[in-house]
Design a protein around this motif. Structure first.
Motif, PDB file in Angstrom:
ATOM      1  N   GLN A   1     -11.994  36.539 -55.798  1.00  0.00           N
ATOM      2  CA  GLN A   1     -11.365  36.190 -54.524  1.00  0.00           C
ATOM      3  C   GLN A   1     -12.387  35.634 -53.540  1.00  0.00           C
ATOM      4  O   GLN A   1     -12.120  34.650 -52.838  1.00  0.00           O
TER       5      GLN A   1
ATOM      6  N   ALA B   1      -5.293  35.067 -57.667  1.00  0.00           N
ATOM      7  CA  ALA B   1      -4.625  35.785 -56.578  1.00  0.00           C
ATOM      8  C   ALA B   1      -4.953  35.170 -55.228  1.00  0.00           C
ATOM      9  O   ALA B   1      -4.062  34.933 -54.396  1.00  0.00           O
TER      10      ALA B   1
ATOM     11  N   GLU C   1      -2.552  32.916 -52.608  1.00  0.00           N
ATOM     12  CA  GLU C   1      -2.399  33.326 -51.209  1.00  0.00           C
ATOM     13  C   GLU C   1      -2.692  32.184 -50.258  1.00  0.00           C
ATOM     14  O   GLU C   1      -2.007  31.997 -49.243  1.00  0.00           O
TER      15      GLU C   1
END
Length: 422
Positions: A186, A220, A224
């Motif tokens: 991330q 992820a 987003e």
């Protein structure tokens, strides 16, 4: 400075038993009698402490490889933990309690690790695990740790099973500190977007746990943020990644994430250079070592940069480094001992916050109550059940450092929010 940079690079290589008060049942009403009032909570003085806690001591422990092939890591790691506890104990302990540290040698063997965990929890009756050590042992015992309900602070691994964005119930006692690959993936996306204004990211990831976990984090965060991702998988340790690189080249991405560790990342970078895919690359902290910079520096020169993340800053935290050296003089430059020191620090910071009787639930509440500063790094927040490990990472890139291939510092520790302007 050269020594510090070398140390930074080496860091890349590295049901509850708390007694709860019982509530008294309200007796059934009898005509003409007033029901007895039931206290909402057990009075503090009647609350029982967790196992391993006395008025003067608190017992914690771990198993780690202190013999065999991994002893050069396990011995200094435990020495760092012990040095931190000695510093605390010499100052009077925590609320008058001295910390007892029990260690068992598991030789990096998962079977021995499972046996050691049972002994530590059931026979030694430790209050908490501090510094659960090594990917094979942690992987084999993590569900056992959860079933015991015992708090476990710091894991010397970054396996994906440690990650949780809302830990509840038996998962709540897991408190990782080191980078977890899912979180790092991330952060890579946050760097790509925040630092390099990436709109379309190419990812080459390996089919092992490290690569898959990194890619899970990338996916992820990209979802987003609404960032397009083009991904190709290669075998861990592959010597030919030309097909994957060609696919990434044809996709015309504007930034590349190398989600692979040391056995594979040089092959990926060299093939990118060979096919003139002149887009900057970012990779995991595990690769920020001289071995990798030496392997790729000539191939990438004049074509693109290779960046790597890091989770400590020994320059900005020089005072903490000095204190560590004073208490662990035999390991003053040993990065594995530094990680043990960090493990001891996180355990004690939680303990300092517990008010009244020390129970497992109160200790977990204390760790979640506010962020904790890594003595050599950034802030880690466990609030709301977040178990993401390191959440602030810095940036370096392959280049010449004092005349030799190395990693030049580029940017300091930053969170995803700060990178994205949130």
């Amino acid at each position: 400075m050269k020594k510090i940079i070398s140390m930074l690079a080496s860091l890349a290589l590295v049901a509850s038993l708390a007694a709860c008060g019982e509530k008294t049942e309200t007796p059934a009403e009898t005509p003409g009698e007033t029901p007895a009032e039931t206290p909402a909570e057990t009075p503090e003085e009647d609350e029982e402490p967790a196992q391993g806690v006395t008025d003067t001591t608190i017992k914690v422990g771990n198993s780690a490889a202190t013999s065999g092939a991994y002893a050069p890591v396990g011995v200094p790691f435990n020495a760092g933990i012990e040095a931190y506890f000695k510093m605390i104990n010499d100052a009077g302990g925590v609320d008058g309690r001295k910390i007892e540290f029990v260690h068992m040698d598991d030789e990096f063997d998962p079977v021995k690790g499972k046996a050691a965990l049972s002994t530590l929890v059931e026979d030694e009756e430790i209050f908490a695990l501090v510094g659960h050590f090594g990917t094979p042992v942690v992987g084999a015992t993590i569900e056992d740790v959860k079933e015991y309900g015992i708090p476990a602070v710091y894991f010397a691994t970054g396996i994906g099973q440690l990650y949780n964005d809302k830990a509840e119930g038996k998962d709540r006692g897991i408190f990782p500190v080191q980078p977890i690959y899912k979180t790092e993936g991330q952060i890579m996306v946050a760097r790509a977007v925040g630092d390099f204004e990436a709109k379309k990211i190419g990812v080459i990831y390996t089919n092992d746990d490290a690569g898959k976990d990194l890619f899970a984090g990338v996916e992820a965060k990209a979802k987003e943020l609404g960032i397009e991702v083009v991904a190709e998988q290669v075998a861990a340790g592959a010597t030919d990644v030309s097909s994957a690189v060609t696919s990434i080249k044809n996709a015309e991405v504007d930034f590349i994430i190398g989600a692979a560790i040391q056995a594979t990342i040089p092959t990926i970078v060299k093939e990118l250079a060979a096919q003139n895919v002149n887009k900057d690359v970012i990779t995991t902290y595990v690769n920020v070592s001289p071995v990798i910079s030496e392997a790729v520096i000539n191939e990438i020169k004049g074509k693109f940069d290779v960046y790597g993340l890091g989770w400590v800053d020994l320059v900005e935290n020089a005072d903490a480094l000095k204190e560590f050296g004073e208490w662990a003089p035999d390991y003053a430059t040993n990065v594995y001992a530094m990680t043990g020191w960090i493990a001891g620090h996180f355990f004690v910071e939680g303990l300092k916050r517990v008010e009244g009787t020390v129970t497992w639930d109160k200790y977990m509440d204390a760790l979640e109550s506010e962020p904790i500063k890594n003595p050599f790094g950034g802030i880690i927040d466990y609030a709301g059940g977040l178990r993401a490990g390191t959440q602030e990472m810095n940036l370096a890139k392959v280049g010449e450092v004092e005349g030799a291939p190395g990693w030049e510092p580029v940017d300091g520790l930053q969170s995803m929010d700060s990178l994205l302007g949130n």
